[in-house]
Write an enzyme that holds these catalytic residues in place. Structure first.
Site, PDB file in Angstrom:
ATOM      1  N   HIS A  63       0.689  -1.202  -0.244  1.00 58.00           N
ATOM      2  CA  HIS A  63       0.012  -0.044  -0.044  1.00 58.00           C
ATOM      3  C   HIS A  63       0.814   1.267  -0.132  1.00 58.00           C
ATOM      4  O   HIS A  63       1.480   1.528   1.116  1.00 58.00           O
ATOM      5  CB  HIS A  63      -1.153   0.094   1.120  1.00 58.00           C
ATOM      6  N   HIS A 120      -9.923   1.879   0.682  1.00 60.07           N
ATOM      7  CA  HIS A 120      -9.674   2.736   1.802  1.00 60.07           C
ATOM      8  C   HIS A 120     -10.719   2.768   2.857  1.00 60.07           C
ATOM      9  O   HIS A 120     -11.898   3.209   2.363  1.00 60.07           O
ATOM     10  CB  HIS A 120      -9.192   4.246   1.442  1.00 60.07           C
ATOM     11  N   GLU A 132     -10.734   5.859   7.792  1.00 56.62           N
ATOM     12  CA  GLU A 132      -9.535   6.294   8.027  1.00 56.62           C
ATOM     13  C   GLU A 132      -9.826   7.224   8.708  1.00 56.62           C
ATOM     14  O   GLU A 132      -9.902   8.638   8.317  1.00 56.62           O
ATOM     15  CB  GLU A 132      -8.669   6.680   6.786  1.00 56.62           C
ATOM     16  N   ASP A 186       2.575   3.327   2.888  1.00 62.80           N
ATOM     17  CA  ASP A 186       1.339   4.456   2.659  1.00 62.80           C
ATOM     18  C   ASP A 186       2.179   5.732   2.015  1.00 62.80           C
ATOM     19  O   ASP A 186       2.948   5.323   1.075  1.00 62.80           O
ATOM     20  CB  ASP A 186       0.595   4.738   3.804  1.00 62.80           C
TER      21      ASP A 186
END
Length: 448
Positions: free
Chosen positions: A88, A238, A241, A338
């Site tokens: 990711h 996603h 978050e 990320d």
């Protein structure tokens, strides 16, 4: 320095048991394989021949077959890992911090800063050079496979996906690259969303987007699942978050997968709100996630940076999801890098060892170590459909990282910049790219 020959022996290495293929462990059942109680390492010698691992031999035992007269490299109990898997990333956003920093460190600030930078600067050359810089870093640190999310809406998406395709071809002999579309899920309710799904299928990518709580979430999820099913695509979302306990998009994704009887691979990233929800809701969600066969990727560094940030106030939580509970429920869990040096995370160097190092500290993965090293190697490789990556076994490519560190404490107490990276048994140049390579992409004052 390793020998220049293609056939040699790496002697006196230590490999985490969880990273060794089971065939070796089974064949060594009657042999003396030295392990440590706390770290669960196997003491082994590795014969490298023709770019592959020819034999794995318990240290201080007779070889499985007579070894030829070959050079021997004594690792002096140094750790041996397979090359990393980073499942990711956001390579298209990387390296823009100097010209577009996050004004207040918040998630909202990151979104606005990144959007403004894209509108002003993201032409083909800019995106290409920044993404290439990230690939150079990843390769030098010992990564073999990367899955990157690409902002995919409109003309910018067309441009960035084209850049990805070019880099995927150019780096094909060094890195396995996978692309995931990144849009808000309402985009898939439009004709442009369907065209995007076609494009992702054309390049062999993964269909993905940002799930957020809204009245049309069920409709959005049904649509993206249908688009994926029609094209034989896997999914990568996603989810959650946020530190809002009312955010339950992970559970909604699981319910949709079960409703559709989806047979492809599903990944959900972040899942932060799971850590602030009541136990009964967590249990319900984990049960559904397990049933839906969803893999989870946690992004501890970025979420530590963004979550629970308010000016003048110390954050109250770490932003990491429930890694221990997910793993205990039999759900595959991974950690990944990320964002890197962009408004969502102002630091980072695409070093998966740093990701693992920080994850151990943030999520307490050290008591006990168990198979946590798989979170940056074997498990993400499996979730990405790469059965020969992220593990050490006879017949597999000798894509290895050699550390002088002998224990996890030594490994995670220093940066390990002196690591040796092998690709097909050959030592590569681990020199990192100079930040000055990107200076001409910055305004003179370093700000956008």
């Amino acid at each position: 320095m390793l020998p220049s020959t293609s056939n040699y022996l790496l002697k006196n290495g230590r490999v985490p048991q969880s990273l060794l293929e089971m065939e070796f462990l089974a064949s060594s059942a009657d042999s003396t394989v030295a392990t440590t109680t706390e770290n669960d390492f196997c003491a082994v010698d590795l014969e490298i021949a023709g770019g592959a691992i020819a034999q794995i031999i318990p240290t201080n035992t007779e070889p499985l077959s007579q070894l030829p007269d070959i050079p021997v490299v004594d690792l002096q109990s140094g750790l041996v890992f397979p090359c990393f898997v980073d499942m990711h990333a956001h390579l298209d956003k990387g390296q823009i911090w100097e010209r577009s920093p996050n004004p207040d460190g918040t998630f909202a600030g990151a979104i606005e800063a990144a959007r403004a930078d894209a509108q002003k600067h993201w032409n083909a050359e800019d995106v290409y050079r920044r993404m290439q810089f990230g690939l150079k870093c990843s390769y030098a640190h010992g990564t073999k496979a990367i899955r990157t999310h690409i902002d995919s809406a409109g003309e910018q998406g067309t441009l960035s996906l084209a850049v990805f395709e070019a880099l995927q071809a150019e780096w094909g002999d060094r890195l396995i690259l996978q692309a995931v579309s990144l849009v808000s899920l309402d985009y898939f309710l439009t004709p442009a969303g369907e065209k995007l799904a076609d494009k992702i299928a054309q390049i062999g990518g993964i269909l993905g987007g940002v799930a957020y709580m809204n009245p049309d979430l069920d409709k959005q999820l049904d649509r993206v699942f249908s688009l994926a099913e029609e094209r034989g695509l896997n999914l990568d979302f996603h989810t959650d978050e946020t530190d809002d306990p009312e955010s339950t998009t992970l559970q909604e994704v699981a319910k949709t997968a079960i409703r559709h009887k989806f047979s492809g691979q599903i990944i959900c990233g972040h899942c932060c709100s799971l850590a602030v929800q009541p136990p009964d809701l967590v249990t319900e969600t984990l049960t559904l996630v397990k049933q839906a066969n969803i893999g989870i990727v946690s992004l501890p560094m970025c979420n530590l940076y963004l979550q629970d940030r308010e000016s003048g106030r110390t954050p109250r939580w770490r932003g990491v999801t429930l890694l221990h509970e997910l793993k205990a429920a039999g759900i595959p869990v991974t950690v990944a890098s990320d964002n890197c040096r962009d408004p969502f995370y102002g630091f980072g160097d695409h070093d998966v060892l740093e990701v693992f190092n920080m994850s151990v500290r943030i999520a307490h993965l050290d008591r006990h170590w168990e198979d946590w090293p798989r979170t940056v190697t074997t498990t993400p490789a499996d979730l990405m459909g790469l059965p020969n990556v992220g593990r050490i076994g006879v017949g597999l490519p000798a894509d290895l990282i050699l550390f002088k560190a002998r224990t996890f404490s030594e490994l995670l107490s220093r940066s390990q910049r002196d690591r040796t990276v092998l690709r097909q048994g050959k030592e590569i140049d681990t020199t990192l790219p100079d930040y000055r390579e990107l200076d001409d992409l910055l305004p003179e004052d370093g700000r956008g």
